[in-house]
Motif scaffolding. Structure first.
Motif, PDB file in Angstrom:
ATOM      1  N   ARG A 102       0.825  -1.206   0.000  1.00 29.42           N
ATOM      2  CA  ARG A 102       0.000   0.000   0.000  1.00 29.42           C
ATOM      3  C   ARG A 102       0.864   1.262   0.000  1.00 29.42           C
ATOM      4  O   ARG A 102       0.554   2.233  -0.702  1.00 29.42           O
ATOM      5  N   TRP A 105       2.350   1.594  -3.522  1.00 31.42           N
ATOM      6  CA  TRP A 105       1.311   1.969  -4.483  1.00 31.42           C
ATOM      7  C   TRP A 105       0.916   3.434  -4.307  1.00 31.42           C
ATOM      8  O   TRP A 105       0.774   4.179  -5.286  1.00 31.42           O
ATOM      9  N   ARG A 106       0.786   3.857  -3.064  1.00 24.72           N
ATOM     10  CA  ARG A 106       0.416   5.248  -2.797  1.00 24.72           C
ATOM     11  C   ARG A 106       1.524   6.194  -3.239  1.00 24.72           C
ATOM     12  O   ARG A 106       1.255   7.261  -3.792  1.00 24.72           O
ATOM     13  N   HIS A 107       2.765   5.792  -3.020  1.00 25.54           N
ATOM     14  CA  HIS A 107       3.890   6.632  -3.423  1.00 25.54           C
ATOM     15  C   HIS A 107       3.900   6.836  -4.934  1.00 25.54           C
ATOM     16  O   HIS A 107       4.055   7.960  -5.422  1.00 25.54           O
ATOM     17  N   ARG A 109       1.338   6.391  -7.013  1.00 24.73           N
ATOM     18  CA  ARG A 109       0.116   7.090  -7.432  1.00 24.73           C
ATOM     19  C   ARG A 109       0.232   8.590  -7.215  1.00 24.73           C
ATOM     20  O   ARG A 109      -0.154   9.392  -8.079  1.00 24.73           O
ATOM     21  N   VAL A 110       0.788   8.975  -6.072  1.00 28.22           N
ATOM     22  CA  VAL A 110       0.911  10.406  -5.766  1.00 28.22           C
ATOM     23  C   VAL A 110       1.870  11.073  -6.744  1.00 28.22           C
ATOM     24  O   VAL A 110       1.617  12.186  -7.231  1.00 28.22           O
ATOM     25  N   GLY A 242       2.655  11.724   0.845  1.00 33.14           N
ATOM     26  CA  GLY A 242       3.754  10.834   0.502  1.00 33.14           C
ATOM     27  C   GLY A 242       5.080  11.546   0.341  1.00 33.14           C
ATOM     28  O   GLY A 242       6.119  10.906   0.273  1.00 33.14           O
TER      29      GLY A 242
END
Length: 308
Positions: A102, A105-107, A109-110, A242
């Motif tokens: 997670r 993925w967040r890193h 995506r941001v 992030g």
């Protein structure tokens, strides 16, 4: 080995004192490196320990493809409550995998969202967005990344304060601070006991950038004013998640209004602070070595039980 095999899971608790001392007493650059390396080492040891516990405790379960010898009586003697520990390690490892996935993925995506927000703008080291909402952040990327700032932020700062703001964000890019933040976030997901180190690194990277900016503009008061004004007028921005967060602004301003931190790595052993710092550092080092020793010993036990 007995209960000592479980040490890697709880020994990160001993790193809490050094995290507090490092962010208060060390130069921010040295503190960031020290805490990040410590967090990563302890996280790797605890994750390896969970993996080996799962192997020992579940090797003889029906349908498990692992060699049965990895759960012989001699191996089980090295792990207390082997079946309970092995089966409990399965959801723990799944939680580690899910948490780290997670974060990654967040890193990604941001970063993609931030890059898309700059589509069509000239490829320069500073991207000024025509947005009345005040914000500024460092966007890592190719060729050193870019500093992104809104017109709303620029209109609220004086000329020297703008220079300080740009110097601060460039320091984030030059120091690769996003990498330190990502590593400690992953470490905290691997072992929740490492969260204080993640919090400390989030603060020390900001202090690191503050000191770099103060050196460039040659005025600690100007950087302090720029930080204070930016914190007062800015609001959370979706693309900032992030990346480097503002951190505890009053503490940063207070640090900038004081003398510059000494560049030496540790305070003298012949002071009260030095004794506390060296004691905490020694405890953390022993914890890391104990964690590695426990994990490696269990690995060697499994290797010895593996049929040729």
């Amino acid at each position: 080995m007995g209960v000592f095999v479980l040490l890697p899971l709880v020994l990160p608790l001993t790193a809490w004192p050094v995290a507090r001392l490092a962010e208060q007493r060390l130069h921010p650059r040295a503190a960031t490196w020290l805490l990040t390396v410590t967090a990563c080492a302890l996280a790797l040891c605890s994750t390896l320990c969970l993996t080996l516990l799962m192997v020992v405790g579940t090797a003889q379960l029906p349908g498990n493809p692992l060699p049965d010898a990895w759960s012989d009586d001699e191996v089980r003697e090295a792990v207390p409550y082997d079946e309970v520990a092995g089966q409990a390690a399965i959801p723990a490892l799944l939680a580690v995998l899910a948490g780290c996935s997670r974060v990654l993925w967040r890193h990604v995506r941001v970063r993609r969202r931030a890059e898309l927000s700059l589509a069509g703008l000239p490829r320069r080291t500073v991207a000024v967005l025509p947005d009345p909402e005040p914000y500024a952040y460092a966007l890592p990327g190719r060729n050193g990344g870019r500093v992104v700032v809104s017109t709303g932020m620029l209109t609220r700062l004086a000329a020297r304060e703008r220079r300080a703001l740009f110097a601060h964000e460039r320091a984030h890019l030059a120091g690769g601070h996003h990498r330190f933040l990502l590593l400690v976030q992953l470490a905290a997901r691997a072992n929740p006991f490492l969260r204080p180190l993640r919090t400390a690194v989030s603060y020390t990277v900001e202090r690191w950038a503050d000191e770099e900016a103060a050196g460039l503009v040659r005025s600690r008061q100007t950087v302090a004013r720029a930080i204070g004004k930016a914190a007062l007028v800015s609001r959370p921005h979706p693309v900032l998640a992030g990346f480097a967060a503002p951190g505890p602004v009053p503490r940063r301003v207070a640090a900038l209004l004081g003398p510059a931190p000494a560049v030496h790595v540790w305070p003298s052993l012949f002071t009260a602070v030095g004794v506390a710092a060296w004691t905490a550092a020694a405890g953390t080092m022993i914890s890391a070595l104990s964690s590695a020793n426990s994990a490696v010993t269990l690995f060697l036990v499994l290797k010895a039980a593996t049929p040729l």
